[in-house]
Design a protein around this motif. Structure first.
Motif, PDB file in Angstrom:
ATOM      1  N   ASP A  28      30.949  39.149  41.590  1.00 43.19           N
ATOM      2  CA  ASP A  28      32.259  38.721  41.904  1.00 43.19           C
ATOM      3  C   ASP A  28      33.291  39.896  40.473  1.00 43.19           C
ATOM      4  O   ASP A  28      33.208  39.471  40.020  1.00 43.19           O
ATOM      5  CB  ASP A  28      33.132  37.485  41.720  1.00 43.19           C
ATOM      6  CG  ASP A  28      34.455  37.487  42.888  1.00 43.19           C
ATOM      7  OD1 ASP A  28      35.021  38.648  42.780  1.00 43.19           O
ATOM      8  OD2 ASP A  28      34.429  36.072  43.351  1.00 43.19           O
ATOM      9  N   GLU A  29      33.693  41.013  41.485  1.00 39.99           N
ATOM     10  CA  GLU A  29      34.448  41.781  40.190  1.00 39.99           C
ATOM     11  C   GLU A  29      35.624  40.933  39.772  1.00 39.99           C
ATOM     12  O   GLU A  29      35.837  41.291  38.536  1.00 39.99           O
ATOM     13  CB  GLU A  29      34.932  42.979  40.767  1.00 39.99           C
ATOM     14  CG  GLU A  29      34.003  43.935  41.126  1.00 39.99           C
ATOM     15  CD  GLU A  29      33.723  45.310  41.049  1.00 39.99           C
ATOM     16  OE1 GLU A  29      35.166  45.607  41.650  1.00 39.99           O
ATOM     17  OE2 GLU A  29      33.403  46.490  42.120  1.00 39.99           O
ATOM     18  N   GLU A  30      36.527  40.518  40.769  1.00 40.84           N
ATOM     19  CA  GLU A  30      37.474  39.523  40.378  1.00 40.84           C
ATOM     20  C   GLU A  30      37.055  38.732  39.568  1.00 40.84           C
ATOM     21  O   GLU A  30      38.380  38.873  38.198  1.00 40.84           O
ATOM     22  CB  GLU A  30      39.143  38.965  41.680  1.00 40.84           C
ATOM     23  CG  GLU A  30      38.845  39.737  42.636  1.00 40.84           C
ATOM     24  CD  GLU A  30      39.368  39.632  44.051  1.00 40.84           C
ATOM     25  OE1 GLU A  30      40.291  38.500  43.512  1.00 40.84           O
ATOM     26  OE2 GLU A  30      40.444  40.292  44.171  1.00 40.84           O
ATOM     27  N   ALA A  31      36.520  37.257  39.287  1.00 39.22           N
ATOM     28  CA  ALA A  31      35.902  37.125  38.550  1.00 39.22           C
ATOM     29  C   ALA A  31      35.507  37.400  37.232  1.00 39.22           C
ATOM     30  O   ALA A  31      35.729  36.745  35.905  1.00 39.22           O
ATOM     31  CB  ALA A  31      34.924  36.165  39.488  1.00 39.22           C
ATOM     32  N   ALA A  32      34.387  38.395  36.990  1.00 34.44           N
ATOM     33  CA  ALA A  32      34.106  38.791  36.334  1.00 34.44           C
ATOM     34  C   ALA A  32      35.484  39.723  35.520  1.00 34.44           C
ATOM     35  O   ALA A  32      35.608  39.570  33.877  1.00 34.44           O
ATOM     36  CB  ALA A  32      33.214  40.344  36.678  1.00 34.44           C
ATOM     37  N   LEU A  33      36.593  40.282  36.091  1.00 35.45           N
ATOM     38  CA  LEU A  33      37.658  40.683  35.471  1.00 35.45           C
ATOM     39  C   LEU A  33      38.302  39.358  34.836  1.00 35.45           C
ATOM     40  O   LEU A  33      38.623  39.469  33.610  1.00 35.45           O
ATOM     41  CB  LEU A  33      38.539  41.282  36.303  1.00 35.45           C
ATOM     42  CG  LEU A  33      39.840  41.790  36.002  1.00 35.45           C
ATOM     43  CD1 LEU A  33      38.822  43.295  33.744  1.00 35.45           C
ATOM     44  CD2 LEU A  33      40.186  42.443  36.630  1.00 35.45           C
ATOM     45  N   ASP A  34      38.733  38.485  35.465  1.00 34.51           N
ATOM     46  CA  ASP A  34      39.142  36.935  35.044  1.00 34.51           C
ATOM     47  C   ASP A  34      38.184  37.068  33.030  1.00 34.51           C
ATOM     48  O   ASP A  34      39.027  36.191  31.878  1.00 34.51           O
ATOM     49  CB  ASP A  34      38.664  36.031  35.566  1.00 34.51           C
ATOM     50  CG  ASP A  34      39.825  35.985  36.693  1.00 34.51           C
ATOM     51  OD1 ASP A  34      40.959  37.261  36.806  1.00 34.51           O
ATOM     52  OD2 ASP A  34      40.357  35.751  38.218  1.00 34.51           O
ATOM     53  N   ILE A  35      36.912  36.896  33.350  1.00 29.33           N
ATOM     54  CA  ILE A  35      36.361  35.849  32.514  1.00 29.33           C
ATOM     55  C   ILE A  35      37.032  36.960  31.344  1.00 29.33           C
ATOM     56  O   ILE A  35      36.672  36.644  30.017  1.00 29.33           O
ATOM     57  CB  ILE A  35      34.603  35.751  32.617  1.00 29.33           C
ATOM     58  CG1 ILE A  35      34.753  34.922  34.563  1.00 29.33           C
ATOM     59  CG2 ILE A  35      33.810  35.290  32.026  1.00 29.33           C
ATOM     60  CD1 ILE A  35      33.364  34.951  34.899  1.00 29.33           C
ATOM     61  N   VAL A  36      36.210  38.282  31.327  1.00 30.02           N
ATOM     62  CA  VAL A  36      36.581  39.358  30.198  1.00 30.02           C
ATOM     63  C   VAL A  36      37.763  39.313  29.600  1.00 30.02           C
ATOM     64  O   VAL A  36      38.352  38.934  28.573  1.00 30.02           O
ATOM     65  CB  VAL A  36      36.021  40.940  30.700  1.00 30.02           C
ATOM     66  CG1 VAL A  36      36.154  41.803  29.932  1.00 30.02           C
ATOM     67  CG2 VAL A  36      34.688  40.594  30.912  1.00 30.02           C
TER      68      VAL A  36
END
Length: 188
Positions: A28-36
């Protein structure tokens, strides 16, 4: 002690790889961005005063922990918070049929049989056991190179050895894992 510029340069240098790794894990790109972003903030907030050569390993650990935290939150949300009103369409007048509106999951992990799920879990467990059985330096090099996706130079710097040593450790680890897993009947 890392300067503000060193910290900034480091974060710029890892953001793309960290995002790629996170997308691979959470899909999930949005979740990945939040994680990073969360990982970068934690590094800057809690470890910005560490030497610049310690930042890569600290960041990798923080990123791993943030990813695990995300999975834990998702598991909790799925287990505890299913609100039937989330399934209602705006045009419904309180007459909602869950089975009539249910869309089956598209993720193969959610639709696979219990036998497949159990077998996959057993294989992962056996792989983890074999990785844990590797000599410490081989395990360290293998995980940094193939799990953390660090390049040879970064791994050598983090391990405090030459690039040739990293290549040797990785090669030996791959051969040992291949031999051990093949002996157990596991082919990847």
């Amino acid at each position: 002690m890392a300067t503000e510029k060193e910290l900034s340069d480091f974060l710029k240098s890892v953001e793309r790889r960290a995002f790629k790794r996170s997308v691979y894990h959470v899909r999930d790109e949005e979740a990945a961005l939040d994680i990073v972003q969360d990982s970068m903030m934690k590094l800057a907030e809690h470890y910005g005063d560490k030497p610049a050569n310690e930042l890569p390993m600290l960041f990798q650990r923080i990123l791993s922990n943030c990813t695990l935290d995300w999975f834990r939150r998702q598991k909790t949300r799925r287990a505890l918070f299913s609100n039937l009103s989330d399934f209602e369409a705006p045009e419904d007048d309180g007459e909602f049929d869950l089975l009539g509106n249910f869309n089956s999951p598209t993720d193969s992990r959610e639709t696979e049989s219990a036998e497949d799920t159990t077998r996959r879990a057993q294989i992962f467990h056996e792989i983890e056991e074999e990785i844990a059985a590797l000599p410490a330096r081989q395990r360290e090099a293998f995980l940094m190179r193939y799990w953390e996706e660090m390049d040879v130079a970064e791994t050598a710097a983090a391990m405090g050895c030459s690039e040739g040593s990293v290549k040797t450790h990785c090669s030996r680890a791959v051969h040992a894992l291949s031999k051990a897993l093949t002996a157990k009947g596991i082919s990847l």
